[in-house]
Design an enzyme around this catalytic site. Structure first.
Site, short mmCIF file in Angstrom:
data_model
loop_
_atom_site.label_atom_id
_atom_site.label_comp_id
_atom_site.label_asym_id
_atom_site.label_seq_id
_atom_site.Cartn_x
_atom_site.Cartn_y
_atom_site.Cartn_z
N GLU A 37 -1.24 -5.68 8.23
CA GLU A 37 -0.59 -4.83 9.66
C GLU A 37 -1.21 -5.19 10.65
O GLU A 37 -2.32 -4.80 10.73
CB GLU A 37 -0.48 -3.46 9.17
CG GLU A 37 0.46 -2.93 8.14
CD GLU A 37 0.87 -1.68 7.85
OE1 GLU A 37 0.40 -0.85 8.80
OE2 GLU A 37 1.18 -1.10 6.90
N LYS B 266 -0.87 -9.61 3.02
CA LYS B 266 -0.05 -9.09 4.00
C LYS B 266 -0.92 -8.17 4.75
O LYS B 266 -1.82 -7.35 4.17
CB LYS B 266 1.18 -8.21 3.65
CG LYS B 266 1.94 -7.73 4.71
CD LYS B 266 3.44 -7.08 4.39
CE LYS B 266 3.59 -5.87 3.83
NZ LYS B 266 3.10 -4.69 4.37
N GLU C 259 9.24 -3.95 10.37
CA GLU C 259 9.82 -2.69 10.00
C GLU C 259 10.54 -1.95 10.96
O GLU C 259 9.89 -1.53 12.12
CB GLU C 259 8.50 -2.07 9.05
CG GLU C 259 8.94 -0.69 8.73
CD GLU C 259 7.90 -0.10 7.52
OE1 GLU C 259 7.10 -0.88 7.28
OE2 GLU C 259 8.22 0.82 7.16
N ASP D 142 0.88 -1.33 0.03
CA ASP D 142 0.24 -0.13 -0.02
C ASP D 142 0.82 1.24 -0.05
O ASP D 142 0.39 2.32 -0.10
CB ASP D 142 -1.07 -0.01 1.18
CG ASP D 142 -0.37 -0.35 2.44
OD1 ASP D 142 0.71 -0.25 2.65
OD2 ASP D 142 -1.26 0.20 3.52
N SER D 143 1.95 1.10 -0.03
CA SER D 143 2.97 2.33 -0.23
C SER D 143 2.91 2.82 -1.57
O SER D 143 3.45 3.92 -2.13
CB SER D 143 4.64 1.78 -0.29
OG SER D 143 4.78 0.65 -0.89
N ASP E 27 -1.05 -6.20 -0.08
CA ASP E 27 -1.35 -5.54 1.19
C ASP E 27 -2.92 -5.59 1.47
O ASP E 27 -3.35 -4.84 0.41
CB ASP E 27 -0.70 -4.19 1.30
CG ASP E 27 0.60 -4.01 2.02
OD1 ASP E 27 0.74 -4.90 3.04
OD2 ASP E 27 1.15 -3.02 1.76
O1 KIV Z 1 3.69 -1.14 1.55
C1 KIV Z 1 4.79 -1.45 1.57
O2 KIV Z 1 5.50 -1.41 0.77
C2 KIV Z 1 5.23 -2.08 2.72
C3 KIV Z 1 7.00 -2.30 2.74
C4 KIV Z 1 7.49 -1.19 3.43
C5 KIV Z 1 7.18 -3.58 3.65
O3 KIV Z 1 4.71 -2.33 3.59
#
Ligand code: KIV
Length: 273
Positions: free
Chosen positions: A124, A122, A191, A53-54, A92
């Site tokens: 969080e 993934k 992280e 989600d970056s 994500d």
């Molecule tokens: O969203 C992302 O790119 C991440 C990485 C920084 C691990 O979660």
């Protein structure tokens, strides 16, 4: 230059990642959000591609990852999956889609899996989302946990500084990692935490620990592709190694194109019909 494992064309699976940890082979992971980048990254031999989600920051220009929607993640993930043949593709779950309502979390998880064809998700969060993670794993969806600095919780913490420096926070982090392993997560991203804490976690769990700013004593590393290629400017955390200066390369190329168009040098006779 060919990829590190270019002769090994087998698809990377959760099982193979755990085997890699067992034999001490480090796991390589990078983000991608679009077809062209993902085909380069996969072709170069990466083990895991994260549709992070970056994308909210590096693709959309937002300050945080919070605005990312489920549909936007699905769009990016579909584009990446089309490009990839070997790497495991992990997507994500965006902010708000996995936060204490297991039925809703499972619906969002199934939607990503069905619409994109990705390999895993993934998520969080720790103990607070135990029921959500359990529900998703029980439905047969592989989950990579993300602990330590959790960008989706930036408004709660108010800062992107190193996490788990105090004993109490480090203990909670370790407990959360043990819980995520027990729930059946196949890997954990840690992280921006002290290398000693990350090393302790990696030695305590059987599943791979992938670090970003978590030192070298873990089972693999992940970076945001635009950062490691030097496309982004003004983001220079200590953990970031830049492998290229694409910002300069791309700026020079675009400037040259502008000059060639202005001077009528482009197109020349061979570049027309
Ligand atoms: O969203 C992302 O790119 C991440 C990485 C920084 C691990 O979660």
């Amino acid at each position: 230059m060919t990829g590190y494992l270019s002769d090994d064309k087998r698809k990377v699976t959760t099982h193979r990642l755990i085997e890699m940890k067992q034999r001490g082979e480090k796991i390589s992971m990078l983000t991608s959000y679009d077809y062209t980048m993902a085909s380069i990254v996969d072709g170069a031999g990466i083990d895991v591609i994260l549709v992070g989600d970056s994308a909210s920051n590096v693709m959309a220009g937002n300050v945080t990852t919070l605005p990312m929607t489920l549909d936007q993640m699905i769009y990016h993930a579909e584009s990446v999956v089309r490009a990839v043949s070997r790497a495991m593709v992990v997507v994500d779950m965006p902010f708000g889609t996995c936060s204490g309502n297991p039925i809703k979390s499972l619906e969002a998880a199934i939607s990503i899996m069905k619409k994109t064809g990705c390999d895993a998700l993934k998520i969080e969060g720790g103990k607070e989302i135990e029921a959500d993670v359990k529900k998703i794993i029980d439905a047969g969806i592989p989950v990579m946990s993300h602990l330590g600095l959790m960008p989706q919780s930036i408004n709660k913490y108010g800062t992107y500084t190193v996490r788990a420096k105090e004993d109490g926070e480090a203990k909670k982090l370790i407990d959360d990692c043990l819980l995520m392993e027990e729930l059946g997560c196949f890997a954990i991203v840690l992280e921006k935490i002290p290398a000693t804490v990350a090393a302790e976690v990696a030695s305590k769990v059987r599943i791979p620990i992938i670090g970003i700013g978590a030192g070298g004593q873990v089972d693999g590393q992940v970076l945001v592709i635009q950062d490691m290629l030097g496309m982004t400017k003004g983001f220079s955390p200590r953990f970031l190694r830049r492998y290229a200066d694409l910002h300069t390369v791309m700026t020079d190329a675009v400037s040259q194109y502008v000059a060639d168009v202005k001077s009528a040098d482009f197109p020349n006779e061979k570049e027309q019909y």
